[in-house]
Scaffold this motif. Structure first.
Motif, PDB file in Angstrom:
ATOM      1  N   LEU A 162       0.840  -1.197   0.000  1.00 24.76           N
ATOM      2  CA  LEU A 162       0.000   0.000   0.000  1.00 24.76           C
ATOM      3  C   LEU A 162       0.871   1.241   0.000  1.00 24.76           C
ATOM      4  N   LEU A 163       0.377   2.301  -0.643  1.00 19.62           N
ATOM      5  CA  LEU A 163       1.119   3.554  -0.673  1.00 19.62           C
ATOM      6  C   LEU A 163       0.175   4.737  -0.783  1.00 19.62           C
ATOM      7  N   THR A 164       0.679   5.901  -0.353  1.00 15.51           N
ATOM      8  CA  THR A 164      -0.117   7.130  -0.402  1.00 15.51           C
ATOM      9  C   THR A 164       0.281   8.014  -1.577  1.00 15.51           C
ATOM     10  N   LYS A 165       1.016   7.481  -2.507  1.00 20.43           N
ATOM     11  CA  LYS A 165       1.508   8.228  -3.662  1.00 20.43           C
ATOM     12  C   LYS A 165       0.356   8.916  -4.402  1.00 20.43           C
ATOM     13  N   GLY A 166       0.495  10.227  -4.632  1.00 20.75           N
ATOM     14  CA  GLY A 166      -0.528  10.988  -5.332  1.00 20.75           C
ATOM     15  C   GLY A 166      -1.719  11.368  -4.473  1.00 20.75           C
ATOM     16  N   LEU A 167      -1.789  10.845  -3.256  1.00 20.00           N
ATOM     17  CA  LEU A 167      -2.896  11.108  -2.352  1.00 20.00           C
ATOM     18  C   LEU A 167      -2.457  11.886  -1.116  1.00 20.00           C
ATOM     19  N   PHE A 168      -1.327  11.467  -0.561  1.00 22.77           N
ATOM     20  CA  PHE A 168      -0.758  12.201   0.560  1.00 22.77           C
ATOM     21  C   PHE A 168       0.762  12.153   0.473  1.00 22.77           C
ATOM     22  N   GLU A 169       1.366  13.326   0.414  1.00 24.33           N
ATOM     23  CA  GLU A 169       2.827  13.470   0.360  1.00 24.33           C
ATOM     24  C   GLU A 169       3.194  14.669   1.222  1.00 24.33           C
ATOM     25  N   GLN A 170       4.254  14.556   2.014  1.00 24.43           N
ATOM     26  CA  GLN A 170       4.598  15.633   2.925  1.00 24.43           C
ATOM     27  C   GLN A 170       6.106  15.761   3.076  1.00 24.43           C
ATOM     28  N   LYS A 171       6.539  16.990   3.218  1.00 25.60           N
ATOM     29  CA  LYS A 171       7.924  17.322   3.534  1.00 25.60           C
ATOM     30  C   LYS A 171       8.021  17.628   5.027  1.00 25.60           C
ATOM     31  N   TYR A 172       8.868  16.890   5.724  1.00 33.05           N
ATOM     32  CA  TYR A 172       9.121  17.041   7.152  1.00 33.05           C
ATOM     33  C   TYR A 172       7.909  16.586   7.979  1.00 33.05           C
ATOM     34  N   GLY A 173       8.140  16.376   9.254  1.00 30.45           N
ATOM     35  CA  GLY A 173       7.077  15.999  10.166  1.00 30.45           C
ATOM     36  C   GLY A 173       7.386  14.725  10.915  1.00 30.45           C
ATOM     37  N   ARG A 174       6.404  14.310  11.680  1.00 28.48           N
ATOM     38  CA  ARG A 174       6.482  13.072  12.461  1.00 28.48           C
ATOM     39  C   ARG A 174       5.600  12.033  11.778  1.00 28.48           C
ATOM     40  N   PHE A 175       6.192  10.911  11.376  1.00 30.81           N
ATOM     41  CA  PHE A 175       5.482   9.816  10.732  1.00 30.81           C
ATOM     42  C   PHE A 175       5.581   8.607  11.664  1.00 30.81           C
ATOM     43  N   GLU A 176       4.453   8.015  12.023  1.00 32.27           N
ATOM     44  CA  GLU A 176       4.521   6.881  12.928  1.00 32.27           C
ATOM     45  C   GLU A 176       3.419   5.866  12.637  1.00 32.27           C
ATOM     46  N   ALA A 177       3.695   4.609  12.997  1.00 34.03           N
ATOM     47  CA  ALA A 177       2.709   3.538  12.873  1.00 34.03           C
ATOM     48  C   ALA A 177       2.909   2.552  14.011  1.00 34.03           C
ATOM     49  N   ARG A 178       1.807   1.984  14.474  1.00 33.44           N
ATOM     50  CA  ARG A 178       1.853   0.956  15.522  1.00 33.44           C
ATOM     51  C   ARG A 178       1.626  -0.392  14.844  1.00 33.44           C
ATOM     52  N   ILE A 179       2.629  -1.268  14.933  1.00 33.30           N
ATOM     53  CA  ILE A 179       2.655  -2.477  14.107  1.00 33.30           C
ATOM     54  C   ILE A 179       3.031  -3.697  14.941  1.00 33.30           C
ATOM     55  N   LYS A 180       2.406  -4.823  14.619  1.00 24.35           N
ATOM     56  CA  LYS A 180       2.834  -6.128  15.126  1.00 24.35           C
ATOM     57  C   LYS A 180       3.362  -6.938  13.948  1.00 24.35           C
ATOM     58  N   MET A 181       4.571  -7.463  14.105  1.00 24.88           N
ATOM     59  CA  MET A 181       5.274  -8.092  12.993  1.00 24.88           C
ATOM     60  C   MET A 181       4.878  -9.558  12.806  1.00 24.88           C
ATOM     61  N   PRO A 182       5.052 -10.047  11.580  1.00 22.75           N
ATOM     62  CA  PRO A 182       5.064 -11.490  11.353  1.00 22.75           C
ATOM     63  C   PRO A 182       6.441 -12.045  11.731  1.00 22.75           C
ATOM     64  N   TRP A 183       6.641 -13.322  11.495  1.00 18.75           N
ATOM     65  CA  TRP A 183       7.914 -13.931  11.878  1.00 18.75           C
ATOM     66  C   TRP A 183       8.243 -15.089  10.952  1.00 18.75           C
ATOM     67  N   GLY A 184       9.550 -15.258  10.643  1.00 23.06           N
ATOM     68  CA  GLY A 184      10.006 -16.408   9.876  1.00 23.06           C
ATOM     69  C   GLY A 184      11.060 -16.030   8.847  1.00 23.06           C
ATOM     70  N   GLN A 185      11.934 -16.960   8.555  1.00 25.91           N
ATOM     71  CA  GLN A 185      12.949 -16.773   7.531  1.00 25.91           C
ATOM     72  C   GLN A 185      12.312 -16.314   6.221  1.00 25.91           C
ATOM     73  N   GLY A 186      12.883 -15.257   5.638  1.00 25.22           N
ATOM     74  CA  GLY A 186      12.417 -14.782   4.338  1.00 25.22           C
ATOM     75  C   GLY A 186      11.213 -13.862   4.374  1.00 25.22           C
ATOM     76  N   ILE A 187      10.770 -13.448   5.570  1.00 24.97           N
ATOM     77  CA  ILE A 187       9.621 -12.546   5.703  1.00 24.97           C
ATOM     78  C   ILE A 187      10.157 -11.133   5.910  1.00 24.97           C
ATOM     79  N   TRP A 188       9.638 -10.167   5.124  1.00 23.17           N
ATOM     80  CA  TRP A 188      10.254  -8.843   5.055  1.00 23.17           C
ATOM     81  C   TRP A 188       9.200  -7.732   5.075  1.00 23.17           C
ATOM     82  N   PRO A 189       8.691  -7.349   6.248  1.00 22.99           N
ATOM     83  CA  PRO A 189       7.775  -6.213   6.334  1.00 22.99           C
ATOM     84  C   PRO A 189       8.533  -4.891   6.412  1.00 22.99           C
ATOM     85  N   ALA A 190       7.872  -3.820   5.963  1.00 23.69           N
ATOM     86  CA  ALA A 190       8.509  -2.505   6.010  1.00 23.69           C
ATOM     87  C   ALA A 190       7.464  -1.399   6.062  1.00 23.69           C
ATOM     88  N   PHE A 191       7.860  -0.310   6.709  1.00 21.67           N
ATOM     89  CA  PHE A 191       7.102   0.946   6.781  1.00 21.67           C
ATOM     90  C   PHE A 191       8.091   2.015   6.375  1.00 21.67           C
TER      91      PHE A 191
END
Length: 278
Positions: free
Chosen positions: A114-143
């Motif tokens: 998912l992305l906010t491209k073209g909908l929300f873009e900002q210069k500077y500020g505080r960006f945060e998310a509350r996340i619970k990760m998956p687990w296992g070899q080869g699993i690659w989540p990102a924010f």
């Protein structure tokens, strides 16, 4: 994009005071001896998604990357990204991004980006998310964030800020990184944060940056563990323009390697909220 279009909610004065207190504590307690940290109080809420409405993610905020990016999005990833509810949905107050082991369009796995491209873009500020990760070899989540000019300025010249990047086989460690011209891929400027007596896949944690002129602060659960400034990069500083947000769950790739026989599927990245302040 106007604040009205995103149903912006303004926080109270008490929350503003809380952020001011947090910022001051971060300056005092979150700094290493050899770093002079800068923290600017950012308490005006610009956009938020609390993921309170079941179904597809809010189309006023989120769009999707679909496919493989031809070469695994430049990372030799193994998944095919879709907008199917099997891979991405809002349910029980959470955004759920799910990677599944299934043959689809020539790929061995499916997931979502998912992305906010073209909908929300900002210069500077505080960006945060509350996340619970998956687990296992080869699993690659990102924010992470990508320069809003990424269609016309090729990566890494457009700039990339990885607020949270995580290897599923290392469930106690997360990474904060920037990629830019002269420092990308294996030469990116990065620092790790290691949980003590805990794991990122057993509970939710808050990942964020506070980004201002000539600095980017990285934190986990209000612990400031990294600051990147122009003197710390080995090339051009490109973090003085708007960026957009990306949330994704990749499978395989250069960074994490492929899943092995012990990696179970499906794997789900749970996002409680995303908030951006100025």
């Amino acid at each position: 994009m106007s604040k009205e279009n995103f149903n912006t909610k303004w926080y109270s004065i008490s929350l503003a005071k809380s952020f001011l207190t947090t910022a001051l504590l971060l300056v005092v307690f979150g700094c290493s001896d050899d770093e002079k940290q800068k923290v600017t109080t950012m308490n005006k809420l610009v956009i938020q998604d609390e993921f309170d409405t079941n179904g597809a993610p809010n189309s006023a905020i989120w769009t999707y990357d679909i496919g493989t990016g031809s070469n695994g999005w430049g990372n030799n990833e193994l998944e095919y990204y879709t907008d199917s509810s099997d891979n991405v949905k809002v349910e029980d107050g959470m955004l759920q991004i799910t990677a599944k082991k299934e043959a689809y369009m020539g790929s061995e796995y499916t997931s979502a980006r998912l992305l906010t491209k073209g909908l929300f873009e900002q210069k500077y500020g505080r960006f945060e998310a509350r996340i619970k990760m998956p687990w296992g070899q080869g699993i690659w989540p990102a924010f992470w964030l990508l320069g809003a000019d990424s269609d016309t300025v090729t990566w890494p010249l457009c700039g990339e800020i990885d607020i949270m990047e995580y290897k599923g086989q290392e469930p106690t460690v997360t990474h904060g990184t920037v990629h830019g011209p002269g420092y990308s891929g294996a030469t990116a400027i990065t620092k790790s944060y290691d949980l003590i007596n805990n794991r990122f896949d057993t509970d939710f944690h808050i990942f964020g940056i506070e980004w201002g002129k000539n600095y980017i602060n990285f934190y986990v659960d209000d612990v400031l563990y990294n600051q990147i400034t122009p003197d710390k990069v080995t090339g051009e500083w490109v973090y003085d323009k708007p960026f957009y947000i990306i949330l994704n769950l990749a499978v395989g790739g250069n960074y994490v390697g492929s899943p092995n026989n012990e990696t179970t599927f499906p794997q789900t990245m749970l996002v409680d909220y995303v908030r951006v302040y100025e």
